[in-house]
Design a protein around this motif. Structure first.
Motif, PDB file in Angstrom:
ATOM      1  N   ILE A 113       0.756  -1.164   0.089  1.00  0.00           N
ATOM      2  CA  ILE A 113      -0.141   0.172   0.026  1.00  0.00           C
ATOM      3  C   ILE A 113       0.964   1.123   0.096  1.00  0.00           C
ATOM      4  O   ILE A 113       1.845   1.424   0.805  1.00  0.00           O
ATOM      5  CB  ILE A 113      -0.870   0.044   1.197  1.00  0.00           C
ATOM      6  CG1 ILE A 113      -2.094  -0.989   1.093  1.00  0.00           C
ATOM      7  CG2 ILE A 113      -1.602   1.354   1.435  1.00  0.00           C
ATOM      8  CD1 ILE A 113      -2.860  -1.390   2.324  1.00  0.00           C
ATOM      9  N   SER A 114       0.727   1.902  -0.991  1.00  0.00           N
ATOM     10  CA  SER A 114       1.613   3.463  -0.997  1.00  0.00           C
ATOM     11  C   SER A 114       0.378   4.457  -0.968  1.00  0.00           C
ATOM     12  O   SER A 114      -0.576   4.470  -1.543  1.00  0.00           O
ATOM     13  CB  SER A 114       2.112   3.285  -2.380  1.00  0.00           C
ATOM     14  OG  SER A 114       3.314   2.464  -2.496  1.00  0.00           O
ATOM     15  N   GLY A 115       1.181   5.633  -0.593  1.00  0.00           N
ATOM     16  CA  GLY A 115       0.242   6.988  -0.520  1.00  0.00           C
ATOM     17  C   GLY A 115       1.354   7.803  -1.923  1.00  0.00           C
ATOM     18  O   GLY A 115       2.441   7.732  -1.906  1.00  0.00           O
ATOM     19  N   PHE A 125      -2.659   4.938  -3.198  1.00  0.00           N
ATOM     20  CA  PHE A 125      -3.908   5.899  -2.845  1.00  0.00           C
ATOM     21  C   PHE A 125      -3.363   7.238  -3.150  1.00  0.00           C
ATOM     22  O   PHE A 125      -2.661   7.992  -2.878  1.00  0.00           O
ATOM     23  CB  PHE A 125      -3.984   5.934  -1.330  1.00  0.00           C
ATOM     24  CG  PHE A 125      -4.769   4.390  -0.833  1.00  0.00           C
ATOM     25  CD1 PHE A 125      -6.016   4.726  -0.579  1.00  0.00           C
ATOM     26  CD2 PHE A 125      -4.170   3.561  -0.875  1.00  0.00           C
ATOM     27  CE1 PHE A 125      -6.697   3.763  -0.008  1.00  0.00           C
ATOM     28  CE2 PHE A 125      -4.555   2.214  -0.427  1.00  0.00           C
ATOM     29  CZ  PHE A 125      -6.176   2.331  -0.268  1.00  0.00           C
ATOM     30  N   ILE A 126      -4.474   7.707  -4.299  1.00  0.00           N
ATOM     31  CA  ILE A 126      -4.213   9.090  -4.980  1.00  0.00           C
ATOM     32  C   ILE A 126      -4.345  10.175  -4.058  1.00  0.00           C
ATOM     33  O   ILE A 126      -5.256  10.298  -3.420  1.00  0.00           O
ATOM     34  CB  ILE A 126      -5.259   9.123  -6.147  1.00  0.00           C
ATOM     35  CG1 ILE A 126      -4.932   8.044  -7.146  1.00  0.00           C
ATOM     36  CG2 ILE A 126      -5.129  10.583  -6.895  1.00  0.00           C
ATOM     37  CD1 ILE A 126      -3.768   7.879  -7.814  1.00  0.00           C
ATOM     38  N   HIS A 161       2.312   9.348   3.439  1.00  0.00           N
ATOM     39  CA  HIS A 161       2.838   8.390   4.464  1.00  0.00           C
ATOM     40  C   HIS A 161       1.645   7.501   5.197  1.00  0.00           C
ATOM     41  O   HIS A 161       0.813   8.086   5.691  1.00  0.00           O
ATOM     42  CB  HIS A 161       4.019   8.811   5.196  1.00  0.00           C
ATOM     43  CG  HIS A 161       4.666   7.741   5.612  1.00  0.00           C
ATOM     44  ND1 HIS A 161       5.486   7.017   4.731  1.00  0.00           N
ATOM     45  CD2 HIS A 161       5.126   7.091   6.940  1.00  0.00           C
ATOM     46  CE1 HIS A 161       6.263   5.957   5.436  1.00  0.00           C
ATOM     47  NE2 HIS A 161       6.059   6.197   6.599  1.00  0.00           N
ATOM     48  N   GLY A 162       1.678   6.283   5.256  1.00  0.00           N
ATOM     49  CA  GLY A 162       0.920   5.650   6.112  1.00  0.00           C
ATOM     50  C   GLY A 162      -0.596   5.630   5.839  1.00  0.00           C
ATOM     51  O   GLY A 162      -1.251   5.949   6.951  1.00  0.00           O
ATOM     52  N   PRO A 163      -1.134   5.188   4.652  1.00  0.00           N
ATOM     53  CA  PRO A 163      -2.491   5.187   4.305  1.00  0.00           C
ATOM     54  C   PRO A 163      -3.368   4.365   5.427  1.00  0.00           C
ATOM     55  O   PRO A 163      -4.593   4.939   5.626  1.00  0.00           O
ATOM     56  CB  PRO A 163      -2.453   4.652   2.941  1.00  0.00           C
ATOM     57  CG  PRO A 163      -1.154   4.757   2.221  1.00  0.00           C
ATOM     58  CD  PRO A 163      -0.169   4.874   3.656  1.00  0.00           C
TER      59      PRO A 163
END
Length: 496
Positions: free
Chosen positions: A419-421, A447-448, A452-454
């Motif tokens: 998972i990335s921001g 996550f558009i 950091h840290g979604p």
């Protein structure tokens, strides 16, 4: 020689042989206790206790360390049999603060959740705190501080903290990622868990990678939020990553008609401004809340870029507006942030653990030549150090370099969700993308407009929902309805 005498001799020899081979043996234990690190809200069932393990697993008669553990019971009447183990980032941050907010964690709708504290962090015993370091951080941020003394004071703080911890009996060589992974494996064994899921974030994704490499048998699935690949040399590229993420956000503003109309050419104007202030620092006067006197700060580009780095996901829509305020010499937000620098220093919680991890695992693999280039390469933030700890500090900390395998990409067929921001400058999207090449059963969600840290974005729990969906079905890429509803941020053009 009689048979009786032969039997006695054999018994003696066997006894001596066994004693020599197994002189001392240690078995990790988990002991429940009514003592807790935090007050848990009513209605949440849990068990709390301490995992006791060896500091150095090669010394069964050596130091023992105790790690606090929460086991939160699922809200389901029929929970899934495979719990989730969660440990946070850092290195050096505590996982225990999350214990107060379990009602918000969707994972408990389906499974038990184990909250694990890493060795050396705030509530572990011992905790590797460095108040000496915290004091110097405080002093170096004050307006009258002489910057020529920065290096010597931090070196002195590192020396003092290192000496104090070693004199107390702590072996700093054993506060590393692979030791933490071994601690987690011990806990799973002690609790008799047959299969479990792993939830990691930022630094702790390195722990996750070591676990799937060294202790894969009981791992059912892994979520890595904002992953930091083992093979990445963080300090060599951190400034580049920061500027790339800033560039992405400001370009998104410029292609948005409303944002571009309100703040035309904001990217080039801001970068030019940063470069100008690097050469001619911005003078900012604020009142010292401790004595009421005016204090003067001189801010360069490397300081002013804080308007981006300090923003959370929820404040992303305000970043162009805040930049525009600075460009128009509205320093109200800057002054508000500077006020925090007058707060008294803390205890440097977990800083010793952070130093041990970084100086054993990251610093030895760095190219000092690349770091020097990175420090001076970008005129907008010239002088901004890309390192978490300078090489001189790590030489003072003096811990053993880990084996080369700890800097090599991990391959696995265990199901993994990355998972990335989109605007995460700390662990950029490109790192997670690279990991999909070696994690054969992995999926990647970006996550558009997030940072950091979604999974800890409390204003929108969509990433947590995606993680929970993955734990329930790790053979499919999660696609919750909320994810399709996330669009590029709508940038605010007027202050609310």
């Amino acid at each position: 020689m009689t048979k009786e005498l032969i039997s006695i001799i054999i018994v003696i020899l066997i006894s001596v042989g066994c004693y020599g081979q197994n002189k001392i043996h240690f078995t990790p234990t988990f002991t429940e206790t009514n003592e807790t690190t935090h007050k848990i809200p009513k209605g949440q069932e849990y068990t709390f206790g301490y995992l006791e393990v060896l500091e150095n697993r090669d010394k069964p008669d050596g130091n023992k360390i105790k790690l606090p553990i929460y086991i939160f019971k699922s809200r389901s009447k029929n929970p899934k049999p495979d719990p989730i183990l969660y440990t946070v980032g850092g290195p050096g941050y505590t996982s225990m603060r999350a214990s107060k907010y379990m009602k918000y964690y969707k994972y408990l709708d389906d499974r038990d959740l184990i909250l694990f504290e890493q060795r050396g962090t705030q509530y572990s015993k011992p905790s590797l705190d460095c108040p000496e370091w915290a004091k110097v951080v405080y002093e170096s941020n004050l307006p009258n501080f002489d910057p020529s003394k920065t290096d010597s004071l931090f070196q002195k703080a590192a020396y003092q903290c290192n000496k104090r911890l070693r004199n107390s009996g702590v072996d700093l060589n054993y506060y590393t990622t692979n030791q933490i992974a071994a601690d987690i494996n011990d806990l799973i064994s002690v609790l008799g868990i047959k299969k479990y899921n792993l939830l990691t974030m930022s630094y702790s994704t390195k722990i996750g990678q070591v676990l799937i490499r060294d202790y894969p048998d009981k791992i059912r699935s892994v979520v890595m939020d904002s992953p930091l690949p083992l093979e990445v040399n963080y300090d060599e590229e951190s400034v580049k990553n920061l500027l790339e993420c800033l560039d992405k956000l400001l370009c998104d503003c410029e292609i948005n008609p409303d944002c571009n109309n309100a703040f035309p050419n904001i990217k080039s104007r801001f970068l030019k401004y940063l470069e100008e202030k690097t050469n001619n620092p911005l003078e900012v006067k604020i009142k010292n809340p401790n004595n009421g006197q005016l204090e003067t700060f001189y801010l360069k580009g490397k300081d002013l870029i804080h308007v981006f780095t300090s923003a959370s996901t929820s404040s992303v829509p305000d970043i162009p507006l805040e930049i525009n305020k600075i460009l128009n010499n509205d320093l109200s937000s800057i002054k508000k942030q500077l006020q925090h620098l007058f707060q008294e220093p803390g205890n440097g919680v977990g800083k010793g653990m952070r130093l041990s991890v970084w100086c054993a695992e990251e610093n030895p693999f760095n190219s000092q030549e690349k770091i020097t280039i990175e420090t001076n390469k970008y005129p907008e933030v010239k002088g901004l150090s890309p390192t978490v700890f300078d090489n001189d500090i790590c030489e003072i900390w003096s811990v053993k370099k880990v084996d080369d395998i700890e800097n090599i990409a991990v391959s696995s067929d265990i199901p993994v969700l990355l998972i990335s921001g989109e605007y995460d400058e700390l662990t950029p999207v490109k790192w997670a993308k690279s990991m999909t090449n070696n994690l054969k059963n992995s999926y990647h969600l970006i996550f558009i407009g997030w940072k950091h840290g979604p999974t800890t974005n409390w204003s929108n729990p969509c990433a947590m929902e995606a993680a929970n969906d993955f734990f329930n079905n790790p053979t499919m890429k999660p696609n919750p309805i909320c994810f399709s509803e996330i669009k590029s941020p709508v940038f605010n053009t007027v202050e609310k």
